[in-house]
Design a protein around this motif. Structure first.
Motif, PDB file in Angstrom:
ATOM      1  N   LYS A 143     -41.294  41.739 -53.325  1.00 21.23           N
ATOM      2  CA  LYS A 143     -41.786  42.273 -54.598  1.00 21.23           C
ATOM      3  C   LYS A 143     -41.858  43.800 -54.576  1.00 21.23           C
ATOM      4  O   LYS A 143     -41.895  44.443 -55.619  1.00 21.23           O
ATOM      5  CB  LYS A 143     -43.171  41.698 -54.910  1.00 21.23           C
ATOM      6  N   ASN A 148     -44.179  45.933 -53.849  1.00 21.48           N
ATOM      7  CA  ASN A 148     -45.352  46.722 -54.256  1.00 21.48           C
ATOM      8  C   ASN A 148     -46.561  46.488 -53.348  1.00 21.48           C
ATOM      9  O   ASN A 148     -47.690  46.554 -53.774  1.00 21.48           O
ATOM     10  CB  ASN A 148     -45.708  46.417 -55.713  1.00 21.48           C
ATOM     11  N   SER A 149     -46.289  46.192 -52.098  1.00 17.13           N
ATOM     12  CA  SER A 149     -47.400  45.893 -51.187  1.00 17.13           C
ATOM     13  C   SER A 149     -47.967  47.166 -50.593  1.00 17.13           C
ATOM     14  O   SER A 149     -47.371  48.234 -50.682  1.00 17.13           O
ATOM     15  CB  SER A 149     -46.917  44.988 -50.060  1.00 17.13           C
ATOM     16  N   TYR A 150     -49.088  47.056 -49.955  1.00 19.68           N
ATOM     17  CA  TYR A 150     -49.693  48.206 -49.285  1.00 19.68           C
ATOM     18  C   TYR A 150     -48.874  48.648 -48.080  1.00 19.68           C
ATOM     19  O   TYR A 150     -48.677  49.817 -47.835  1.00 19.68           O
ATOM     20  CB  TYR A 150     -51.114  47.867 -48.826  1.00 19.68           C
ATOM     21  N   CYS A 151     -48.426  47.674 -47.287  1.00 20.04           N
ATOM     22  CA  CYS A 151     -47.777  48.020 -46.017  1.00 20.04           C
ATOM     23  C   CYS A 151     -46.300  48.360 -46.177  1.00 20.04           C
ATOM     24  O   CYS A 151     -45.696  48.912 -45.271  1.00 20.04           O
ATOM     25  CB  CYS A 151     -47.890  46.871 -45.037  1.00 20.04           C
ATOM     26  N   TYR A 155     -43.598  37.830 -50.953  1.00 18.55           N
ATOM     27  CA  TYR A 155     -44.445  38.995 -51.265  1.00 18.55           C
ATOM     28  C   TYR A 155     -43.738  40.290 -50.864  1.00 18.55           C
ATOM     29  O   TYR A 155     -43.769  41.283 -51.588  1.00 18.55           O
ATOM     30  CB  TYR A 155     -45.781  38.838 -50.534  1.00 18.55           C
ATOM     31  N   ALA A 156     -43.085  40.243 -49.694  1.00 17.68           N
ATOM     32  CA  ALA A 156     -42.385  41.441 -49.196  1.00 17.68           C
ATOM     33  C   ALA A 156     -41.335  41.902 -50.199  1.00 17.68           C
ATOM     34  O   ALA A 156     -41.156  43.097 -50.435  1.00 17.68           O
ATOM     35  CB  ALA A 156     -41.727  41.146 -47.849  1.00 17.68           C
ATOM     36  N   GLU A 159     -42.226  47.065 -47.421  1.00 18.95           N
ATOM     37  CA  GLU A 159     -41.373  45.911 -47.201  1.00 18.95           C
ATOM     38  C   GLU A 159     -41.090  45.662 -45.717  1.00 18.95           C
ATOM     39  O   GLU A 159     -41.059  44.523 -45.260  1.00 18.95           O
ATOM     40  CB  GLU A 159     -40.056  46.081 -47.975  1.00 18.95           C
ATOM     41  N   ASN A 219     -44.053  43.994 -44.047  1.00 17.93           N
ATOM     42  CA  ASN A 219     -44.247  42.662 -44.640  1.00 17.93           C
ATOM     43  C   ASN A 219     -43.205  41.671 -44.135  1.00 17.93           C
ATOM     44  O   ASN A 219     -43.514  40.523 -43.831  1.00 17.93           O
ATOM     45  CB  ASN A 219     -44.164  42.729 -46.164  1.00 17.93           C
ATOM     46  N   MET A 277     -45.134  35.133 -47.257  1.00 18.74           N
ATOM     47  CA  MET A 277     -45.099  36.543 -46.847  1.00 18.74           C
ATOM     48  C   MET A 277     -43.756  37.186 -47.221  1.00 18.74           C
ATOM     49  O   MET A 277     -43.718  38.342 -47.628  1.00 18.74           O
ATOM     50  CB  MET A 277     -45.321  36.573 -45.334  1.00 18.74           C
TER      51      MET A 277
END
Ligand code: SF4
Lengths: 225, 291
Positions: B81, B83-86, B78-79, B88, B91, B75
């Protein structure tokens, strides 16, 4: 409504994963060890109910062993208690059994002591890290260890109880609750006393001098957790 | 000193202060703890929370449970990166919630808040929230005390145990506590804090407790990650001015009522919910047969 302090909501500070199956189990071991009150070389731990079913997943066995070795519920060595016990040459037997009508999170602990005595303690973890001790050797008993506790085994004779309470009063130990059980009239009996304040060694020494006292156990540790 | 949200709010009005001030007052009046003692104890709690929320991100291999492990790290990667929906912030909060849950599952040191199972939510919310708005330590400690006041009210008027009220009582309460803390941290009013708690409870009303193999691992860890999202979403709603139609005290009562009507199988017994799926049963067998 009973008042709750913030450390009951933000707490306990403990080794996971479960307050009843891990933290409470450590406390159970810790208090059982204080009840046994002497060094041991071998111990049988018999797990009952949910303890028996899930102990591997919750580390209940490690937790009880850690407590028996004097660790508190937030001790990071709990995870390695089995290995630590081996290093100290303690023989530990874990087994599962149906102990009968007990709380689902119950353990029976049998101590084999260096002085050749054998003592048995049965206790349960009743949720949120709290415990209850329900049997010591043949005596049915009931206490939580939340308060400093005195357990006195003695020969059942007239006047002995008042001698005990007088000694306590003289030393400013306030008796919060007292419970007397006896196996047989004029034979061995047991008194359980819970107090508001820690019971110092000097007081237990003084109590020992009373005639017909067989054994005295002082359990202050629960109140310190 | 206060037994309901209404009483708590009245006290904050009477003294023109925050919820944390009332909590500190209560600790003094009822337990004879000075403000300094309370803050010192809270600092110890906060330190443990910071460690547990980071450990499994930094050293995932040391914090593996029987079922879970490694998700905190995933997680957090991913944070970063971006480019997440939610976004940083959320995330990262999720990564931290996973971390405490993984530390808990692997017999590491945690602070129950209000329980061990739900212990990931409050640390993740407080740490991430305070980072976001650059809060000082004193405000953080006070926000933790505000969360404790909410936890106390729910303990008194309902339950925080999964065995009694299902997971809504554990991760729901933790989210409600964290939501109020986040509101106070950002300078919201006591009303807004209780309002946020009320929203958080409502969002997971009826959530069942169905741990695989009876272990505090799955679904617990994911519900901690989702729980911190619930806390942040609820705090943001409240700070935006969105009102909970149902006031806090009624919401707490509702949670208890719903918890009571949940069947035994869905209250920590591992006799229902996802705990009895074929996959869960297979896992259970594997865990209890090995070792
Ligand atoms: S599913 Fe049950 S054990 Fe897991 S966090 Fe929720 S209430 Fe706790």
């Amino acid at each position: 409504m009973t008042n709750i302090s913030f450390t009951e909501v933000l707490g306990p500070i403990m080794i996971g994963p479960s307050s009843s199956h891990t933290a409470g189990a450590v406390k159970l071991g810790l208090i059982a060890n204080k009840i046994n009150n002497t060094s041991f070389n071998k111990v049988d731990i018999i797990l009952h109910g949910s303890f028996a079913k899930t102990y591997r997943g919750h580390g209940t066995d490690r937790a009880i062993i850690a407590g028996l070795m004097g660790m508190k519920p937030h001790d990071i060595r709990i995870k390695n208690s089995i290995e630590l016990a081996k290093e100290q040459n303690l023989i530990i037997n874990i087994s599962e059994d149906d102990l009968g009508y007990y709380h689902p999170n119950t353990a029976k602990i049998i101590f084999y002591n260096n002085d050749s005595t054998v003592h048995t303690v049965i206790g349960s973890s009743i949720g949120g890290g709290s415990i209850i001790i329900s049997e010591i050797d043949a005596f049915k008993i009931s206490f939580t260890g939340e308060y400093p506790t005195l357990i006195i085994n003695h020969l059942d004779r007239k006047g002995i109880i008042s001698e005990i309470t007088t000694t306590l009063a003289k030393n400013n130990i306030n008796v919060a609750s007292m419970n007397v059980t006896r196996l047989q009239k004029n034979k061995e009996a047991s008194i359980l006393i819970e107090s508001d304040s820690i019971i110092p060694k000097s007081v237990s020494e003084e109590l020992k001098k009373i005639d017909d006292i067989i054994s005295i156990r002082v359990i202050n540790i629960g109140a310190e957790l | 000193m206060f037994n309901t949200g209404k009483e708590l709010l009245e006290l904050t009005k009477q003294f023109n202060c925050n919820i944390s001030d009332i909590l500190i007052k209560k600790e003094f009046e009822v337990f004879e703890l000075s403000e300094e003692e309370v803050l010192n104890k809270t600092r110890v709690i906060y330190e443990i929370m910071k460690t547990s929320a980071q450990s499994a991100i930094s050293n995932p291999d040391l914090y593996k449970g029987h079922i879970i492990g490694g998700d905190a790290k995933k997680m957090s990667i991913y944070a970063s990166k971006g480019n997440s929906y939610c976004g940083e912030t959320l995330n990262l909060a999720m990564a931290r919630a996973f971390s405490t849950s993984e530390v808990n599952a692997s017999m590491g040191l945690i602070c129950a808040a209000p329980t061990a199972g739900a212990s990931g939510i409050l640390p993740a919310a407080i740490i991430t929230g305070s980072e976001k708005i650059d809060a000082d330590e004193n405000s953080i400690l006070r926000a933790l005390l505000t969360s404790a006041a909410i936890g106390e009210l729910i303990t008194k008027n309902a339950t925080v145990s999964g065995a009694e009220g299902g997971c809504q009582a554990e991760t729901g309460t933790a989210a409600a506590m964290a939501a109020a803390a986040l509101v106070e941290l950002k300078g919201g009013t006591p009303e807004e804090a209780l309002n946020a708690s009320s929203i958080a409870l409502k969002n997971v009303l009826g959530l069942v407790c169905d741990p695989i193999a009876g272990l505090v691992e799955s679904p617990c860890a994911k519900r901690n990650a989702a729980g911190v999202a619930n806390a942040m979403v609820s705090a943001d709603m409240s700070l935006a001015g969105v009102k909970s139609i149902i006031p806090f005290d009624e919401m707490v009562e509702t949670m208890l009522r719903v918890g009571r009507s949940l069947p035994f199988a869905l209250k920590e017994t591992a006799l229902g919910g996802i705990a009895i799926t074929p996959t869960a049963k297979k896992l259970e067998k594997k865990i209890f047969l090995k070792e």
